[in-house]
Scaffold this active site. Structure first.
Site, mmCIF file in Angstrom:
data_model
loop_
_atom_site.group_PDB
_atom_site.id
_atom_site.type_symbol
_atom_site.label_atom_id
_atom_site.label_comp_id
_atom_site.label_asym_id
_atom_site.label_seq_id
_atom_site.Cartn_x
_atom_site.Cartn_y
_atom_site.Cartn_z
ATOM 1 N N GLU A 251 0.856 -1.082 0.066
ATOM 2 C CA GLU A 251 -0.244 0.047 0.399
ATOM 3 C C GLU A 251 0.866 1.484 0.125
ATOM 4 O O GLU A 251 1.223 1.450 0.824
ATOM 5 C CB GLU A 251 -0.554 0.106 0.995
ATOM 6 C CG GLU A 251 -2.016 -0.939 1.102
ATOM 7 C CD GLU A 251 -2.980 -0.797 0.364
ATOM 8 O OE1 GLU A 251 -2.919 -0.020 -0.169
ATOM 9 O OE2 GLU A 251 -4.009 -1.725 -0.100
ATOM 10 N N CYS B 123 -2.398 9.810 2.096
ATOM 11 C CA CYS B 123 -2.370 9.034 0.939
ATOM 12 C C CYS B 123 -3.081 9.504 0.046
ATOM 13 O O CYS B 123 -2.815 8.598 -1.598
ATOM 14 C CB CYS B 123 -1.504 7.617 0.847
ATOM 15 S SG CYS B 123 -2.772 6.776 1.953
HETATM 16 P P1 NAD Z 1 7.577 5.567 4.873
HETATM 17 O O1 NAD Z 1 8.046 4.420 3.396
HETATM 18 O O2 NAD Z 1 9.210 5.848 5.412
HETATM 19 O O3 NAD Z 1 7.695 4.331 5.934
HETATM 20 C C1 NAD Z 1 6.985 3.764 6.478
HETATM 21 C C2 NAD Z 1 7.500 2.550 7.671
HETATM 22 O O4 NAD Z 1 8.665 1.415 6.665
HETATM 23 C C3 NAD Z 1 7.857 2.975 8.699
HETATM 24 O O5 NAD Z 1 7.453 2.228 9.514
HETATM 25 C C4 NAD Z 1 9.074 2.733 8.015
HETATM 26 O O6 NAD Z 1 10.049 2.137 9.542
HETATM 27 C C5 NAD Z 1 9.294 1.220 7.745
HETATM 28 N N1 NAD Z 1 10.635 1.555 6.949
HETATM 29 C C6 NAD Z 1 11.735 2.106 6.486
HETATM 30 N N2 NAD Z 1 12.947 2.066 5.815
HETATM 31 C C7 NAD Z 1 12.520 -0.069 5.820
HETATM 32 C C8 NAD Z 1 12.830 -0.842 5.716
HETATM 33 N N3 NAD Z 1 14.135 -0.513 4.411
HETATM 34 N N4 NAD Z 1 12.187 -2.435 5.511
HETATM 35 C C9 NAD Z 1 11.877 -2.529 6.290
HETATM 36 N N5 NAD Z 1 10.783 -1.244 6.743
HETATM 37 C C10 NAD Z 1 10.868 0.265 6.610
HETATM 38 O O7 NAD Z 1 6.550 5.752 4.576
HETATM 39 P P2 NAD Z 1 6.137 7.723 5.571
HETATM 40 O O8 NAD Z 1 6.580 8.275 5.910
HETATM 41 O O9 NAD Z 1 5.632 6.322 7.358
HETATM 42 O O10 NAD Z 1 4.734 7.255 5.303
HETATM 43 C C11 NAD Z 1 4.154 8.120 4.441
HETATM 44 C C12 NAD Z 1 3.650 7.430 2.871
HETATM 45 O O11 NAD Z 1 2.945 6.558 3.211
HETATM 46 C C13 NAD Z 1 3.575 8.054 1.769
HETATM 47 O O12 NAD Z 1 3.987 7.782 0.837
HETATM 48 C C14 NAD Z 1 2.075 7.749 2.022
HETATM 49 O O13 NAD Z 1 1.337 7.730 0.284
HETATM 50 C C15 NAD Z 1 2.354 6.162 1.979
HETATM 51 N N6 NAD Z 1 0.665 5.868 2.598
HETATM 52 C C16 NAD Z 1 0.192 5.348 1.532
HETATM 53 C C17 NAD Z 1 -1.332 4.288 2.498
HETATM 54 C C18 NAD Z 1 -2.157 3.039 1.230
HETATM 55 O O14 NAD Z 1 -2.781 2.754 1.774
HETATM 56 N N7 NAD Z 1 -1.454 3.105 -0.111
HETATM 57 C C19 NAD Z 1 -1.372 5.228 3.532
HETATM 58 C C20 NAD Z 1 -1.149 5.895 4.055
HETATM 59 C C21 NAD Z 1 -0.303 5.921 3.454
#
Ligand code: NAD
Length: 513
Positions: free
Chosen positions: A257, A291
């Protein structure tokens, strides 16, 4: 917002013993984005801690699966009752850790509770064992289909909707009979730990069915490697790629997602005032950190000027802040503010103009409406995730659709039109997983509808029947009811049986041209 890694073994304020284990490598703080005050300190869980947690989850998963749908439904109901009763406390924590207004936190929690109710109520009907038609070739057999849990599901979540977003995976994975290990964002670990502590309090007999690990990306990566049956990731497309690569090491299946760049099309006969109202909410609420937020509008020439005027009027009434009267809060993380600044600066440098806002200076960003932005600009092509909106004039809705679809991402979107048929046609051809007609974001609040994207917005679905099945594997069973005089799958079959079969196939199917 600062996240400081410390080398302390003490974890003041940790809400449960579970996140207070001594095998973590250091701690980190979560802070209030409005004030910088420390909300809580959490352990950075390392590989050993994550594996230990997943190990406990495997044991809990067996118990949870054996309980069956009815018993699980009771416990999911107890959990949602607990969340509903403690909503003010949770909303306050969301406000402090994420920065959004209290009222928006209440809305988010309400949606999550509603999804929990739907998932619990519909799991058995969607996933339970049922008979299917055996077909002509196996008419003497009964055929059964059921969807079995995967065991342990790892959930990695973002910070922007720290309750609603992970619950889209957690609720459906639990209802499908899985245990869950949840790694909340390092920006909202207190909300994640609270959700898990609430589970333990509500259903202590199955406490380990929902557990939390805290930390940064490396803790998430360890969860990918820890032997979970599926990894449900919600976050940016860039991190999604890393998560997929890590999960590939162990062939762990993934649900992605990811981000969006959602568009709204405003057609000639649209209700312009309603479209402007929805666009402003879709773009600016939660400081644009949604998102499925609206980031681009394509308005036809017939309505463009009126639409811009209406959006400008409505935007002027908005005020970012962290008090109860604020329209939206500060940006949750400083690095996102930098991205918003880059996009706005690029839009203005390449010929765009700001009718409101236009200067990004600190975490409280004024609502920014941009016109005449080239389609090649970062503000149109990349996810901005801030309180900004580009409005582009198009000759007609077809051109709007073409431009809306010219994106690597495709999460949600919106169509405003006075004609139901026309709107449905545009919505169906919009390259996205979800589209709302004459509103924004509504699809997320309908539990029966699947949620997910196409392209770089990800794949797989949460919510609805598809969301339940996402956390299962299909199991097929046949049972022979009566034996047949001629068994084609036996070395004892008569020599002419295949020729007779070919004759029957020719009779039944051969007439189709
Ligand atoms: P992010 O990608 O920076 O982090 C998301 C999660 O991934 C965090 O818990 C982080 O610690 C973890 N993470 C980071 N690096 C990792 C790795 N190498 N391996 C495993 N886990 C890792 O995203 P964010 O800044 O927390 O959230 C914002 C983003 O999320 C935006 O792009 C938004 O569009 C998206 N989003 C999507 C949805 C959806 O349902 N499609 C919903 C909400 C947010």
């Amino acid at each position: 917002m600062s996240l400081r890694q410390q080398q302390s073994a003490t974890v003041p304020g940790a809400p449960t013993g579970e996140v207070d284990r001594p095998d973590a490598t250091g701690t980190f703080e979560s802070t209030d984005p409005a004030t910088g005050a420390v909300v809580q300190v959490f352990p950075v869980h390392d590989a050993a801690a994550v594996r230990e947690t997943v190990g406990r989850a495997h044991a809990a998963a067996a118990t949870w699966a054996a309980l069956g749908f009815a018993e699980r439904r009771l416990r999911l109901a107890a959990y949602r009752g607990h969340l509903a009763r403690r909503m003010p406390e949770l909303a306050d924590l969301v406000h402090r850790e994420n920065g959004k207004p209290h009222a928006d936190a209440v809305l988010e929690i309400t949606l999550a509770v509603d999804h929990l109710a739907w998932a619990g109520a519909h799991a058995e009907r969607t996933l339970g064992r049922r008979r299917v038609r055996s077909g002509a070739l196996a008419a003497n057999h009964a055929a059964y289909l059921e969807y079995q849990p995967l065991g342990v599901v790892g959930v990695i979540g973002p910070w922007n909707y720290p309750v609603f977003t992970p619950m889209g995976s957690i609720a459906y994975a639990l209802a499908a009979g899985n245990a869950v290990v949840f790694k909340p964002s390092e920006f909202t670990p207190a909300v994640g730990a609270w959700l898990v502590a609430a589970w333990r309090a509500a259903v202590p007999d199955v406490a380990d069915v929902l557990q939390v690990v805290t930390g940064f990306g490396e803790t998430g990566a360890e969860l990918c490697r820890a032997g979970v049956g599926k990894l449900a990731f919600t976050g940016s497309s860039a991190t999604g790629r890393k998560v997929m690569a890590t999960c590939a090491e162990t062939l762990t299946p993934v649900l992605m997602e990811c981000g969006g760049k959602d568009a709204m099309i405003v057609d000639d006969d649209a209700d312009v005032s309603a479209a402007a109202d929805a666009a402003v909410w879709g773009a600016m609420s939660n400081a644009g950190q949604t998102c499925i937020g609206i980031e681009r509008v394509y308005a036809t020439s017939a309505v463009h000027d009126r639409f811009v005027a209406e959006v400008t009027r409505r935007t002027a009434a908005l005020r970012p802040g962290s008090d109860d009267g604020a329209s939206y809060g500060p940006m949750t993380m400083a690095s996102q503010t930098d991205i918003v600044r880059r996009h706005v600066d690029d839009a203005l440098a390449t010929g765009g103009r700001a009718v409101t806002g236009g200067t990004v200076d600190g975490g409280l960003i004024a609502p920014t409406v941009l016109l005449d932005v080239p389609e090649s600009s970062a503000a149109v092509r990349e996810e901005t995730f801030g309180p900004t909106l580009t409005i582009t004039e198009v000759a007609d809705a077809e051109e709007g659709l073409r431009r809306a679809n010219d994106s690597t991402m495709g999460l949600g979107g919106s169509v405003f039109s006075g004609s139901a048929d026309r709107a449905m046609d545009l919505a169906r051809r919009m390259r996205s997983g979800m589209t709302s007609i004459n509103s924004v974001l509504t699809f997320a609040s309908v539990p029966a509808l699947p949620f997910g994207g196409v392209g770089e917005s990800g794949f797989g679905r949460i919510h609805g029947e598809d969301g339940l099945r996402e956390f299962t594997r299909a199991k097929a069973i046949t049972r022979q009811r009566v034996g047949l005089p001629v068994d084609l799958m036996s070395f004892d079959r008569p020599a002419g049986a295949a020729r007779a079969l070919a004759g029957v196939v020719r009779l039944v199917h051969g007439r189709h041209r």
